[in-house]
Design a protein around this motif. Structure first.
Motif, PDB file in Angstrom:
ATOM      1  N   MET A  12       0.720  -1.121  -0.040  1.00 43.14           N
ATOM      2  CA  MET A  12       0.105   0.128  -0.026  1.00 43.14           C
ATOM      3  C   MET A  12       0.899   1.139  -0.014  1.00 43.14           C
ATOM      4  SD  MET A  12      -3.197   1.008   2.530  1.00 43.14           S
ATOM      5  CE  MET A  12      -2.607   0.039   3.911  1.00 43.14           C
ATOM      6  N   LYS A  13       0.532   2.310  -0.922  1.00 42.89           N
ATOM      7  CA  LYS A  13       1.210   3.540  -0.940  1.00 42.89           C
ATOM      8  C   LYS A  13       0.581   4.471  -0.343  1.00 42.89           C
ATOM      9  CE  LYS A  13       4.740   2.749  -4.081  1.00 42.89           C
ATOM     10  NZ  LYS A  13       4.776   1.555  -4.508  1.00 42.89           N
ATOM     11  N   ASN A  14      -0.644   4.565  -0.410  1.00 44.03           N
ATOM     12  CA  ASN A  14      -1.471   5.537   0.078  1.00 44.03           C
ATOM     13  C   ASN A  14      -2.916   5.152   0.494  1.00 44.03           C
ATOM     14  OD1 ASN A  14      -3.216   8.138  -0.144  1.00 44.03           O
ATOM     15  ND2 ASN A  14      -1.534   9.164  -0.647  1.00 44.03           N
ATOM     16  N   ILE A  15      -3.239   5.787   1.490  1.00 42.70           N
ATOM     17  CA  ILE A  15      -4.468   5.382   2.371  1.00 42.70           C
ATOM     18  C   ILE A  15      -5.588   5.518   1.324  1.00 42.70           C
ATOM     19  CG2 ILE A  15      -5.081   7.567   3.248  1.00 42.70           C
ATOM     20  CD1 ILE A  15      -5.258   4.485   5.260  1.00 42.70           C
ATOM     21  N   ALA A  16      -5.494   6.324   0.176  1.00 42.46           N
ATOM     22  CA  ALA A  16      -6.631   6.416  -0.662  1.00 42.46           C
ATOM     23  C   ALA A  16      -7.148   5.058  -1.162  1.00 42.46           C
ATOM     24  CB  ALA A  16      -6.477   7.537  -1.629  1.00 42.46           C
ATOM     25  N   GLU A  17      -5.950   4.427  -1.480  1.00 45.45           N
ATOM     26  CA  GLU A  17      -5.927   2.936  -2.250  1.00 45.45           C
ATOM     27  C   GLU A  17      -7.188   2.111  -1.488  1.00 45.45           C
ATOM     28  OE1 GLU A  17      -2.429   0.945  -2.469  1.00 45.45           O
ATOM     29  OE2 GLU A  17      -1.311   2.906  -2.918  1.00 45.45           O
ATOM     30  N   LEU A  18      -7.053   2.244  -0.261  1.00 49.77           N
ATOM     31  CA  LEU A  18      -7.971   1.306   0.596  1.00 49.77           C
ATOM     32  C   LEU A  18      -9.247   1.831   0.702  1.00 49.77           C
ATOM     33  CD1 LEU A  18      -6.302   0.671   4.166  1.00 49.77           C
ATOM     34  CD2 LEU A  18      -6.936  -1.056   2.486  1.00 49.77           C
ATOM     35  N   LEU A  19      -9.485   3.294   0.526  1.00 51.36           N
ATOM     36  CA  LEU A  19     -10.924   3.878   0.619  1.00 51.36           C
ATOM     37  C   LEU A  19     -11.650   3.790  -0.426  1.00 51.36           C
ATOM     38  CD1 LEU A  19      -9.605   6.767   3.006  1.00 51.36           C
ATOM     39  CD2 LEU A  19     -10.503   4.458   3.686  1.00 51.36           C
ATOM     40  N   ASP A  20     -11.180   3.463  -1.565  1.00 50.45           N
ATOM     41  CA  ASP A  20     -11.920   3.335  -2.741  1.00 50.45           C
ATOM     42  C   ASP A  20     -13.230   2.588  -2.700  1.00 50.45           C
ATOM     43  OD1 ASP A  20     -12.535   4.094  -5.457  1.00 50.45           O
ATOM     44  OD2 ASP A  20     -11.463   2.373  -6.309  1.00 50.45           O
ATOM     45  N   GLY A  21     -14.408   3.099  -2.776  1.00 52.41           N
ATOM     46  CA  GLY A  21     -15.700   2.306  -2.788  1.00 52.41           C
ATOM     47  C   GLY A  21     -16.283   2.439  -1.227  1.00 52.41           C
ATOM     48  N   VAL A  22     -15.391   2.667  -0.365  1.00 49.83           N
ATOM     49  CA  VAL A  22     -15.922   2.548   1.009  1.00 49.83           C
ATOM     50  C   VAL A  22     -16.967   3.507   1.621  1.00 49.83           C
ATOM     51  CG1 VAL A  22     -14.915   2.603   3.446  1.00 49.83           C
ATOM     52  CG2 VAL A  22     -13.781   1.140   1.622  1.00 49.83           C
ATOM     53  N   ARG A  23     -17.626   2.963   1.954  1.00 50.74           N
ATOM     54  CA  ARG A  23     -18.855   3.999   2.670  1.00 50.74           C
ATOM     55  C   ARG A  23     -19.026   3.897   4.239  1.00 50.74           C
ATOM     56  NH1 ARG A  23     -24.052   1.664   0.426  1.00 50.74           N
ATOM     57  NH2 ARG A  23     -22.753   0.058   0.485  1.00 50.74           N
ATOM     58  N   THR A  24     -18.674   2.675   4.585  1.00 51.54           N
ATOM     59  CA  THR A  24     -18.639   2.763   6.155  1.00 51.54           C
ATOM     60  C   THR A  24     -17.364   2.301   6.543  1.00 51.54           C
ATOM     61  OG1 THR A  24     -19.660   0.681   6.193  1.00 51.54           O
ATOM     62  CG2 THR A  24     -21.126   2.376   6.528  1.00 51.54           C
ATOM     63  N   LEU A  25     -16.771   2.951   7.632  1.00 50.55           N
ATOM     64  CA  LEU A  25     -15.401   2.722   8.035  1.00 50.55           C
ATOM     65  C   LEU A  25     -15.381   2.532   9.605  1.00 50.55           C
ATOM     66  CD1 LEU A  25     -12.173   2.448   7.872  1.00 50.55           C
ATOM     67  CD2 LEU A  25     -12.144   4.842   7.871  1.00 50.55           C
ATOM     68  N   GLY A  26     -14.684   1.420  10.190  1.00 50.60           N
ATOM     69  CA  GLY A  26     -14.496   1.708  11.382  1.00 50.60           C
ATOM     70  C   GLY A  26     -12.962   1.595  11.857  1.00 50.60           C
ATOM     71  N   ILE A  27     -12.502   2.320  12.925  1.00 49.59           N
ATOM     72  CA  ILE A  27     -10.992   2.491  13.405  1.00 49.59           C
ATOM     73  C   ILE A  27     -10.831   2.192  14.626  1.00 49.59           C
ATOM     74  CG2 ILE A  27      -9.211   4.159  13.488  1.00 49.59           C
ATOM     75  CD1 ILE A  27     -10.331   5.878  11.394  1.00 49.59           C
ATOM     76  N   ALA A  28     -10.159   1.507  14.908  1.00 53.06           N
ATOM     77  CA  ALA A  28      -9.647   0.873  16.595  1.00 53.06           C
ATOM     78  C   ALA A  28      -8.231   0.810  16.555  1.00 53.06           C
ATOM     79  CB  ALA A  28     -10.590  -0.122  16.829  1.00 53.06           C
ATOM     80  N   GLY A  29      -8.026   1.068  18.143  1.00 51.51           N
ATOM     81  CA  GLY A  29      -6.358   0.958  18.420  1.00 51.51           C
ATOM     82  C   GLY A  29      -6.443  -0.258  19.439  1.00 51.51           C
ATOM     83  N   HIS A  30      -5.186  -0.301  20.391  1.00 49.38           N
ATOM     84  CA  HIS A  30      -5.267  -1.444  21.203  1.00 49.38           C
ATOM     85  C   HIS A  30      -5.563  -1.118  22.587  1.00 49.38           C
ATOM     86  CE1 HIS A  30      -1.642   0.269  22.899  1.00 49.38           C
ATOM     87  NE2 HIS A  30      -1.061   0.538  21.936  1.00 49.38           N
ATOM     88  N   ILE A  31      -5.727  -2.144  23.195  1.00 51.27           N
ATOM     89  CA  ILE A  31      -6.125  -1.990  24.743  1.00 51.27           C
ATOM     90  C   ILE A  31      -5.240  -1.219  25.622  1.00 51.27           C
ATOM     91  CG2 ILE A  31      -7.865  -4.051  24.848  1.00 51.27           C
ATOM     92  CD1 ILE A  31      -5.233  -5.442  26.137  1.00 51.27           C
ATOM     93  N   ARG A  32      -5.943  -0.607  26.531  1.00 48.90           N
ATOM     94  CA  ARG A  32      -5.115   0.497  27.501  1.00 48.90           C
ATOM     95  C   ARG A  32      -4.245   1.275  26.483  1.00 48.90           C
ATOM     96  NH1 ARG A  32      -4.665  -4.665  30.450  1.00 48.90           N
ATOM     97  NH2 ARG A  32      -2.698  -4.990  29.239  1.00 48.90           N
ATOM     98  N   PRO A  33      -5.019   2.304  25.806  1.00 46.36           N
ATOM     99  CA  PRO A  33      -4.389   2.813  24.822  1.00 46.36           C
ATOM    100  C   PRO A  33      -3.079   3.824  25.280  1.00 46.36           C
ATOM    101  CG  PRO A  33      -6.221   3.774  24.950  1.00 46.36           C
ATOM    102  CD  PRO A  33      -6.383   2.500  25.752  1.00 46.36           C
ATOM    103  N   ASP A  34      -1.942   3.679  24.439  1.00 46.71           N
ATOM    104  CA  ASP A  34      -0.925   4.643  24.652  1.00 46.71           C
ATOM    105  C   ASP A  34      -1.025   5.873  23.977  1.00 46.71           C
ATOM    106  OD1 ASP A  34      -0.004   3.528  22.498  1.00 46.71           O
ATOM    107  OD2 ASP A  34       1.496   2.303  23.380  1.00 46.71           O
ATOM    108  N   GLY A  35      -0.008   6.770  23.864  1.00 44.53           N
ATOM    109  CA  GLY A  35      -0.123   7.930  22.967  1.00 44.53           C
ATOM    110  C   GLY A  35       0.144   7.507  21.700  1.00 44.53           C
ATOM    111  N   ASP A  36       0.838   6.540  21.118  1.00 44.17           N
ATOM    112  CA  ASP A  36       0.731   6.034  19.691  1.00 44.17           C
ATOM    113  C   ASP A  36      -0.597   5.591  19.171  1.00 44.17           C
ATOM    114  OD1 ASP A  36       1.848   5.776  17.140  1.00 44.17           O
ATOM    115  OD2 ASP A  36       2.721   3.740  17.679  1.00 44.17           O
TER     116      ASP A  36
END
Ligand code: AMP
Ligand code: MN
Ligand code: MN
Length: 322
Positions: free
Chosen positions: A1-25
Motif C-alpha cells: 500500500m502506498k497511499n491510504i486512498a487506495e484502501l478507501l476506494d468505494g468504502v462508505r462505512t469505516l471503523g477505526i480502532a487501536g489497542h487495549i489500554r491505549p498509549d499515545g501512539d
C-alpha cells in the motif's frame, strides 16, 4: 500500500480502532487517521473506537467523537486498526473487526503476524503514527492531523530518545511542526507531566525495586491492593518502566503490576542486544526488540523467575555466539 486512498476506494462505512489500554501512539495514530478521513473523505461514515483514552489527550481535535463502547451489530465496509499487534488486542470493537467486509492494519510491531486482509507493517518505524504518516498525502496533513501524529511519535520514541528514532522520524516531526501546533505544551502535558498520585506510585515502585543478576536486571512491581490504595489503573503507570530502564548498569528492566489476583501485566525494556520481544512472545505477548509486553499468571515470584530464566537463556546464547 502506498497511499491510504487506495484502501478507501468505494468504502462508505469505516471503523477505526487501536489497542487495549491505549498509549499515545495508539491514540495519536487512530485520531490522525480519523481526522484525515473526516476532512478529505467526508462521504465516508467513519467511527472511531478506543478504550477510555486518558483525559490528557483532550487537546486532540474531535476527541469527543470517540466511542468507548461497541453497541449493536455492524458490518463495516472497511475496518482499520492502528498500533495493534494482534487481533485479540483490538480495543472495544474487536467484534466489528471480525464482521467487517474488509480489514486493514497499520502497525510497527515486529511481532505482528499480519492478521488483517491488508497489512501495512513497518517494524523499523518509530511508531504506528509514523507508518500512518507515510500513507498520507503530505500536503493534506493539516494542523489537527499533525498534532495527533506528533503525539504518537513523541510517546513511542520517549520524545526522540529511544533507539527506534531515525532520521526519517526527525524529518517527519519537522514537517509536522510546520503546521504550527504548540509542540512543547504537548510534550509537557501529554508525556512528561504526572499527577501527584502517579509520581507517588512511581516513587514507591522505584523504592521497592530489586536488582538481580549482579545488577543487570531490575524488577519493579505493584500489587493489586497497592493499586487500589492509590486508586490507580494501568494507564497511570506509564513511564515507570522507562525510569527503571535508566538505572546505570541495567541491561533489562521488568515492570509488573497485578491486573487481577495473580495475573500480571508485564512490561519489558532492553538497553542493548537482549531482544525482549522474544521473551514476551515466549509468554504469549509481543512488541519490539527493545520494548515489549505480555500477561502472565502465577505468584509474583513465579512470574519473575520465569522471566529471568528466559532472559538468562538468551544471555547465554549471546555469550556462546560471541
Ligand atoms: P508496554 O510495556 O505495555 O508499554 O508495551 C511495550 C510494547 O509491547 C508496545 O509496543 C506494546 O504494544 C507491545 N505489547 C505490550 N503487551 C503486549 C502483548 N500482550 N501482546 C503484544 N504486544 C504487546
Ligand atoms: Mn502502543
Ligand atoms: Mn506503537
Amino acid at each position: 500500500m502506498k497511499n491510504i486512498a487506495e484502501l478507501l476506494d468505494g468504502v462508505r462505512t469505516l471503523g477505526i480502532a487501536g489497542h487495549i489500554r491505549p498509549d499515545g501512539d495508539s491514540v495519536g495514530s487512530c485520531m490522525g487517521l480519523y481526522l484525515y478521513i473526516r476532512h478529505w473523505f467526508p462521504e465516508i461514515q467513519a467511527d472511531i473506537y478506543m478504550e477510555s483514552p486518558k483525559p490528557v489527550f483532550g487537546y486532540l481535535e474531535h476527541m469527543d467523537q470517540v466511542k468507548t463502547k461497541a453497541e449493536g451489530e455492524k458490518a463495516y465496509d472497511l475496518f482499520i486498526t492502528c498500533d495493534v499487534s494482534t487481533k485479540d488486542r483490538i480495543a472495544v470493537a474487536g467484534r466489528y473487526f471480525g464482521a467487517a467486509k474488509r480489514t486493514a492494519c497499520i502497525d510497527h510491531h515486529v511481532s505482528n503476524p499480519g492478521f488483517a486482509d491488508v497489512n501495512h507493517i513497518l517494524p523499523e518505524a518509530s511508531s504506528a503514527s509514523e507508518v500512518l504518516y507515510g500513507l498520507l498525502d503530505p500536503d493534506k496533513v493539516d494542523r489537527g492531523v499533525a498534532t495527533a501524529i506528533y503525539t504518537g511519535i513523541i510517546h513511542d520514541t520517549g520524545v526522540f530518545q529511544y533507539s527506534c528514532t531515525t532520521p526519517e522520524t526527525m524529518r517527519i516531526a519537522g514537517e509536522l511542526m510546520k503546521t504550527g501546533f504548540d509542540f512543547s505544551r504537548i510534550v509537557d502535558e501529554s508525556f512528561f507531566q504526572k499527577t501527584y498520585i502517579q509520581n507517588q506510585v512511581m516513587g514507591r515502585v522505584l523504592t521497592e525495586s530489586i536488582l538481580l543478576q549482579d545488577g543487570r536486571v531490575i524488577v519493579g512491581y505493584l500489587k493489586k491492593k497497592d493499586m487500589d490504595f492509590y486508586r490507580v489503573t494501568g494507564v497511570d503507570l506509564d513511564g515507570i518502566v522507562s525510569q527503571l530502564r535508566l538505572t546505570a548498569g541495567v541491561d533489562v528492566a521488568i515492570f509488573l503490576y497485578e491486573l487481577k489476583t495473580q495475573v500480571f501485566k508485564v512490561s519489558l525494556r532492553s538497553n542493548g542486544n537482549l531482544n525482549v520481544n522474544r521473551v514476551a512472545v515466549f509468554f504469549g505477548g509481543g512488541g519490539h526488540t527493545r520494548a515489549a509486553g505480555c500477561e502472565m499468571a502465577g505468584s509474583m515470584y513465579d512470574v519473575v523467575n520465569n522471566l529471568t530464566a528466559q532472559i538468562e537463556k538468551q544471555q547465554q546464547e549471546m555469550e556462546e555466539n560471541e
